[in-house]
Design an enzyme around this catalytic site. Structure first.
Site, PDB file in Angstrom:
ATOM      1  N   ARG A   1      33.575   9.833  19.268  1.00  0.00           N
ATOM      2  CA  ARG A   1      33.595  10.448  20.590  1.00  0.00           C
ATOM      3  C   ARG A   1      34.992  10.925  20.965  1.00  0.00           C
ATOM      4  O   ARG A   1      35.149  11.981  21.570  1.00  0.00           O
ATOM      5  CB  ARG A   1      33.035   9.464  21.625  1.00  0.00           C
ATOM      6  CG  ARG A   1      31.517   9.380  21.540  1.00  0.00           C
ATOM      7  CD  ARG A   1      30.908   8.270  22.362  1.00  0.00           C
ATOM      8  NE  ARG A   1      29.444   8.345  22.252  1.00  0.00           N
ATOM      9  CZ  ARG A   1      28.608   7.447  22.718  1.00  0.00           C
ATOM     10  NH1 ARG A   1      29.074   6.362  23.333  1.00  0.00           N
ATOM     11  NH2 ARG A   1      27.309   7.604  22.576  1.00  0.00           N
TER      12      ARG A   1
ATOM     13  N   HIS B   1      26.660  16.746  20.949  1.00  0.00           N
ATOM     14  CA  HIS B   1      26.648  15.701  19.906  1.00  0.00           C
ATOM     15  C   HIS B   1      27.536  14.504  20.256  1.00  0.00           C
ATOM     16  O   HIS B   1      28.386  14.569  21.123  1.00  0.00           O
ATOM     17  CB  HIS B   1      26.963  16.290  18.518  1.00  0.00           C
ATOM     18  CG  HIS B   1      28.370  16.732  18.304  1.00  0.00           C
ATOM     19  ND1 HIS B   1      28.892  16.923  17.051  1.00  0.00           N
ATOM     20  CD2 HIS B   1      29.364  17.041  19.154  1.00  0.00           C
ATOM     21  CE1 HIS B   1      30.138  17.319  17.137  1.00  0.00           C
ATOM     22  NE2 HIS B   1      30.452  17.395  18.393  1.00  0.00           N
ATOM     23  N   GLU B   2      27.256  13.412  19.559  1.00  0.00           N
ATOM     24  CA  GLU B   2      27.861  12.105  19.824  1.00  0.00           C
ATOM     25  C   GLU B   2      27.574  11.635  21.252  1.00  0.00           C
ATOM     26  O   GLU B   2      28.405  10.991  21.889  1.00  0.00           O
ATOM     27  CB  GLU B   2      29.381  12.111  19.559  1.00  0.00           C
ATOM     28  CG  GLU B   2      29.773  12.547  18.177  1.00  0.00           C
ATOM     29  CD  GLU B   2      29.068  11.774  17.072  1.00  0.00           C
ATOM     30  OE1 GLU B   2      28.646  10.631  17.318  1.00  0.00           O
ATOM     31  OE2 GLU B   2      28.907  12.322  15.979  1.00  0.00           O
ATOM     32  N   GLY B   3      26.398  11.933  21.745  1.00  0.00           N
ATOM     33  CA  GLY B   3      25.998  11.504  23.086  1.00  0.00           C
ATOM     34  C   GLY B   3      26.155  12.642  24.070  1.00  0.00           C
ATOM     35  O   GLY B   3      27.265  13.083  24.357  1.00  0.00           O
TER      36      GLY B   3
END
Length: 607
Positions: free
Chosen positions: A313, A457-459
């Site tokens: 992140r 992406h990545e949350g």
């Protein structure tokens, strides 16, 4: 225009990274060794990445039925990156690392993200290996992590599934023990996996001789059913090609098959894949299922994976930042050289006067200054978070614990804020170019397309927002939020003593109070559905408060620097953020404090 002066100022004048050399782990380093690393990475990015950014966008990965074909430039860039030692930059000397502070590693990787984020710099490989160093067995570290750090193998993270997306509790990939002797395999308890994973970056390619997939899956219970929720998720090493305990390839292909390449809006130079595990395309040792080795304990997979996800992140935030920075530099160069229009004087426009360059127009200056405030502020935030990582790992116990908790609170901001506002910077860069910006003749449209991924992406933004308001500001009785407030107040106390900064210090103090009041108001009923209905506006307001603090702290450092154009620009970017951006908080926090139900209560049919 070079990125380097900005990096040097933030790294050395603001964060005073050289102080880290007083710690035992970094004692061999100096300003000279830090500069040498930055020099090397800047050169590789300039020679091996930047010239091919458009090439990898137009020559997308191709699958011929057996292998993925990528441009030669991607192979050359990845080789140069691996040979630079950056994959293991922060690792111990004993395993071939450089024992660099993560702060310096993050700054060095910024050059690659700006030159061609699509080619990539090994973020997932390093994160994969770091996870194994934290949670793997000694054999797993030696066989898998060390070969990733060397660049011989690469790594992925396999979380999402076609039917589940971000909802990890709905993961359906199964892992069953492989034979009665499954626990005695020296590489770890051996399982057979079956399932499908979607959106796997770098999931298939020929850049390295092997790919180490870290896969989330569930171990069925005695009744054969998968356990519900996230607590039943375990983590497995699933190599593309099987290996022995010395890290040598056995010649056997694991049952991991490429089902298809995703054709993306941007980041086209990186393969993005749908992978099938255990479908039988590559049968292994006469049985069905891909062979995987358990990492950590059963049911602890998500806890292990968050080690990699949190690292990723911050990496996503840096990627978003540097794409914004690339667009800013391109539009600044364009604005300095594009003649158009004439200045407005007391008598209006004089058509006999020569044309102005567009940088002379106030609105173009506004767009450029907005980009500068977003991107340089975001870079400072990412480096500040990297500095907290070093504090967490090498600081005294109390300082390390504070850094851990501050990172918990700041990570959702470090990922989400640049992915929204540096994307806006890319949009402004297109606007500065006018119609030319919307064509492929200039790079800014690609920067926008590449950056649009980072809010997802990545949350996603929504997930980061719920993590912040639903968990991070509440954890340990709100101690993380209190620690952040202490640091912000320390900056306010210093700035309020300076006439040029006092008004900004007061504005930041009010913003901090407003965020605190909104946090309490959101949770006043104790109902998570009400509190989290406006989590994204909360995230935006919280992020703007953090960036205002970062800018004010940077301004304090800039004030002590000699007079220069760079100093003038930094202070102007700080003023812009306080005058044009911070006032937006009122609207965001208003709906949070009222627990406004306009969106949550609207019936589906009304749409």
């Amino acid at each position: 225009m070079s990125l380097r002066p900005t990096v040097d100022f933030l790294l050395h004048h603001w964060l005073q990274a050289e102080q880290l050399n007083q710690r035992e782990r970094f004692a061999d380093h100096s300003r000279e060794t830090f500069d040498a690393v930055l020099d090397t990475c800047e050169r590789i990015a300039r020679e091996k990445y930047a010239p091919f950014n458009r090439l990898v966008d137009t020559q997308e990965p191709q699958f011929d039925g057996e292998r993925v074909i990528l441009p030669q430039a991607t192979h050359d860039a990845q080789k140069a990156y691996a040979e630079s030692g950056m994959l293991s930059a922060a690792q111990d000397y004993a395993i071939g690392g450089m024992q660099l502070p993560y702060t310096v590693e993050a700054a060095a990787n910024a050059f690659f993200a700006m030159a061609s984020v699509s080619i990539g710099s090994g973020m997932l490989t390093t994160g994969n290996a770091n996870l194994l160093m934290a949670h793997g067995t000694e054999t797993q570290k030696r066989v898998f992590a060390l070969n990733e750090f060397s660049g011989r193998w690469s790594g992925t993270m396999c979380l999402s599934e076609p039917q589940a997306g971000s909802s990890l509790s709905d993961v359906a990939t199964r892992a069953v023990p492989d034979g009665e002797d499954f626990e005695s395999d020296p590489l770890g308890p051996r399982f057979r996996l079956k399932g499908n994973k979607m959106w796997i970056s770098a999931g298939e390619h020929e850049l390295t001789e092997n790919i180490v997939h870290l896969v989330l899956a569930k171990i069925p219970g005695p009744d054969g059913q998968l356990p519900p929720g996230v607590k039943g998720i375990s983590l497995f090493i699933v190599p593309k090609k099987l290996v022995d305990t010395e890290g040598a390839l056995t010649g056997e292909r694991n049952d991991v098959a490429l089902a298809g390449l995703n054709h993306k809006c941007g980041w086209r130079g990186t393969t993005n894949t749908l992978l099938n595990f255990g479908e039988g395309k590559y049968p292994v040792r006469g049985a069905a299922g891909a062979i995987g080795y358990l990492v950590g304990q059963p049911g602890e997979g998500l806890r292990c994976m968050f080690h990699m996800m949190n690292e990723a992140r911050i990496g996503v935030g840096m990627a978003a930042t540097m794409l914004g920075m690339a667009g800013y530099h391109a539009s600044l160069d364009y604005a300095k050289n594009r003649p158009q229009g004439r200045p407005v004087g007391p008598e209006g426009k004089d058509p006999n006067r020569p044309q102005s360059r567009i940088i002379e127009h106030a609105d173009v200056k506004r767009m450029l200054l907005a980009q500068k405030s977003y991107c340089e502020g975001a870079l400072a935030l990412e480096l500040y978070c990297a500095r907290l990582v070093d504090e967490q790992h090498t600081g005294a116990p109390e300082a390390a614990d504070e850094a851990r908790l501050l990172l918990e609170v700041l990570t959702p901001i470090a990922k989400s804020w640049p992915s929204e506002w540096c994307l806006e910077a890319n949009s402004l860069a297109i606007q500065v170019h006018g119609g030319y910006g919307y064509t492929r003749d200039f790079p800014v449209e690609q920067y926008w397309r590449d950056n649009r991924l980072n809010m997802i992406h990545e949350g996603t933004h929504g997930i980061q927002a719920m993590d912040l308001l639903g968990r991070k500001v509440l954890m340990e009785n709100g101690r993380g939020l209190q620690l952040l407030a202490q640091r912000i107040n320390a900056t306010i106390e210093r700035a309020i003593q300076m006439p040029d900064l006092a008004a900004h210090a007061n504005a930041l103090g009010k913003a901090l109070q407003d965020v605190g009041a909104a946090t309490k108001a959101a949770w006043a009923t104790g109902n998570p559905a009400e509190a989290l209905a406006n989590a994204v506006p909360y995230l935006q307001a919280f992020g703007h408060t953090v960036l205002a603090w970062i800018w004010l702290d940077v301004a304090l450092a800039a004030h002590s620097a000699p007079e220069s154009a760079a100093r003038t620009g930094r202070l102007a970017a700080m003023r812009f953020f306080f005058h044009y951006e911070l006032p937006k908080m009122g609207a965001w926090l208003g709906v949070v404090s009222r627990r406004d139900a306009t969106c949550a209560d609207l019936p589906e049919a009304a749409f």
